[in-house]
Design a protein around this motif. Structure first.
Motif, PDB file in Angstrom:
ATOM      1  N   HIS A  18       1.027  -1.489   0.094  1.00  0.00           N
ATOM      2  CA  HIS A  18       0.086  -0.274   0.155  1.00  0.00           C
ATOM      3  C   HIS A  18       0.828   1.204   0.133  1.00  0.00           C
ATOM      4  CE1 HIS A  18      -3.898  -1.225   0.212  1.00  0.00           C
ATOM      5  NE2 HIS A  18      -3.655  -2.289   1.234  1.00  0.00           N
ATOM      6  N   GLU A  43      -6.388 -12.918  -0.443  1.00  0.00           N
ATOM      7  CA  GLU A  43      -7.458 -12.101  -0.177  1.00  0.00           C
ATOM      8  C   GLU A  43      -7.782 -10.705  -1.723  1.00  0.00           C
ATOM      9  OE1 GLU A  43      -5.198  -8.521   1.386  1.00  0.00           O
ATOM     10  OE2 GLU A  43      -4.159  -9.733   3.257  1.00  0.00           O
ATOM     11  N   VAL A  95      -1.868   0.428  -5.007  1.00  0.00           N
ATOM     12  CA  VAL A  95      -2.132  -0.571  -4.719  1.00  0.00           C
ATOM     13  C   VAL A  95      -4.043  -0.311  -3.653  1.00  0.00           C
ATOM     14  CG1 VAL A  95      -2.723  -2.573  -2.303  1.00  0.00           C
ATOM     15  CG2 VAL A  95      -0.474  -2.748  -3.468  1.00  0.00           C
ATOM     16  N   TRP A 123      -9.856  -8.776  -2.312  1.00  0.00           N
ATOM     17  CA  TRP A 123     -10.032  -7.514  -2.267  1.00  0.00           C
ATOM     18  C   TRP A 123      -9.063  -6.613  -2.747  1.00  0.00           C
ATOM     19  CZ3 TRP A 123      -9.987 -10.674   1.908  1.00  0.00           C
ATOM     20  CH2 TRP A 123      -9.360  -9.971   3.026  1.00  0.00           C
ATOM     21  N   HIS A 124      -7.356  -7.098  -2.338  1.00  0.00           N
ATOM     22  CA  HIS A 124      -6.245  -6.144  -2.513  1.00  0.00           C
ATOM     23  C   HIS A 124      -5.716  -6.433  -3.978  1.00  0.00           C
ATOM     24  CE1 HIS A 124      -2.193  -5.277  -0.642  1.00  0.00           C
ATOM     25  NE2 HIS A 124      -1.866  -5.420  -1.455  1.00  0.00           N
ATOM     26  N   ASP A 171      -7.363  -1.701  -2.139  1.00  0.00           N
ATOM     27  CA  ASP A 171      -8.594  -2.842  -1.122  1.00  0.00           C
ATOM     28  C   ASP A 171      -9.747  -1.731  -1.848  1.00  0.00           C
ATOM     29  OD1 ASP A 171      -6.522  -4.060  -0.106  1.00  0.00           O
ATOM     30  OD2 ASP A 171      -6.515  -2.643   2.281  1.00  0.00           O
TER      31      ASP A 171
END
Ligand SMILES: [Zn+2]
Length: 274
Positions: A179, A235, A184, A237-238, A186
Motif C-alpha cells: 500500500h 485477499e 494498490v 479485495w487487494h 483494497d
C-alpha cells in the motif's frame, strides 16, 4: 541472327542503364543517409542488442512472454517493484511524489491519504471502476495509499489485538506494505458486502474483479492457494497495479508477482522457476 544481335544490343543497353540507375541510387543514399557505412552499422547493431535487452521479450513460461519495461524494476517507484515480506521498500519512509485523491468513489471516513493512489494510474482506475459499474457493480476504494506512519499505527494495533503471528498473515510492517507504493487498492463493493472478508471473492463484484482487473493493469495480488508464495492469506479485495501487459501475462501464466519478479530481473529463467 539480325534480330538476335538487336536483342543483345537492347539487353546490354538496358543492363547498363539499370547499373547506372542503381549506382545512382546507392550514391544518393550514401549522401543523404545519416547511417554509418554498412560494415559499421552491423557492428553497432550487434553491440546495441547485447547491451540493451529492451528489445528482447522476457519469457515467463513456455507460452507467456512480456516486453521489458523501461527503468529499474527494483526502484521503489517502479510499477513492477516487488514489495513483500522479504522485499521491503529501499526507503522505508518512501512516499510517491504524485499521490492524488481518488477520482472514483472511496470510503469517506478514511483519511485523505488513504483515499489516494498515484496519479499516473488514475486513468486505469477510472476505467476499471467504469467498466465494473457498466457490468452492474458499484465499487469503492476502501484503502489506497498508506504511508509509513499510518501503516505503523494499523500494524501495531493488530499486533496488540491479535498477536504478531496472526497480524503478519494479513498486515505488514511499515516499509513492507504494498500500500505504501501508491499502486494498490483494497476494493469494496459500495454496499460493503463481505468487506475485507474472503467471502468477497464469492460476491458478483469480487468475481467480476478477479476476472477483469488485469484488463486495466491490476492483479489479484494474494490469490487463494498461493499463501506460501505470497506470504499472505487469500485477499480477494487487494489489487496491485503492474500495468496492463504484465497484468495480463501474470493472469495467463497463473503466476504471482513474487514468482515473476526474479525472472523479470533476469535472476531466474522460466525453466528454473518451475
Ligand atoms: Zn490491501
Amino acid at each position: 541472327m539480325k534480330q538476335n544481335s538487336k536483342k543483345c544490343a537492347a539487353l546490354l543497353a538496358a543492363a547498363v542503364m539499370i547499373g547506372l540507375a542503381s549506382g545512382g541510387i546507392i550514391a544518393y543514399r550514401k549522401l543523404n543517409s545519416p547511417q554509418p557505412p554498412n560494415t559499421q552499422k552491423t557492428q553497432n547493431d550487434t553491440a546495441n542488442s547485447s547491451k540493451s535487452p529492451a528489445k528482447k521479450l522476457i519469457k515467463l513460461t513456455d507460452s507467456v512472454s512480456v516486453k521489458p519495461a523501461a527503468g529499474d524494476y527494483t526502484a521503489d517507484n517502479h510499477i513492477w517493484r516487488l514489495v513483500n515480506k522479504t522485499h521491503p521498500l529501499k526507503n522505508s519512509k518512501y512516499r510517491p511524489e504524485n499521490l492524488q485523491l481518488a477520482t472514483v468513489d472511496s470510503r469517506p471516513d478514511k483519511p485523505e491519504e488513504e483515499r489516494s493512489v498515484r496519479a499516473d494510474i488514475m486513468p486505469d482506475v477510472e476505467q476499471l471502476f467504469a467498466s465494473a459499474k457498466a457490468a452492474g457493480h458499484d465499487l469503492q476504494i476502501g484503502s489506497g495509499f498508506r504511508g509509513y506512519e499510518l501503516q505503523n499505527t494499523y500494524y501495531s494495533s493488530y499486533v496488540n489485538t491479535y498477536g504478531q503471528a496472526a497480524a503478519d498473515k494479513f498486515s505488514s510492517k511499515p516499509g513492507y506494505s504494498e500500500h505504501q507504493t501508491g499502486l494498490v487498492m483494497d476494493i469494496a463493493a459500495a454496499d460493503h458486502n463481505c468487506y475485507l472478508e474472503t467471502c468477497f471473492g464469492e460476491t458478483a463484484a469480487g468475481k467480476w474483479l478477479a476476472k477483469h482487473a488485469h484488463e486495466y493493469g491490476f492483479i489479484l495480488r494474494y490469490p487463494k492457494g498461493k499463501e506460501r508464495i505470497t506470504g499472505y492469506q487469500y485477499e480477494p479485495w487487494h489489487f496491485r497495479y503492474v500495468g496492463r501487459e504484465l497484468a495480463a501475462a501474470l493472469k495467463q501464466a497463473d503466476m504471482t508477482l513474487d514468482q515473476a519478479s526474479p525472472i523479470l530481473l533476469g535472476k531466474s529463467s522460466a525453466e528454473k522457476s518451475r
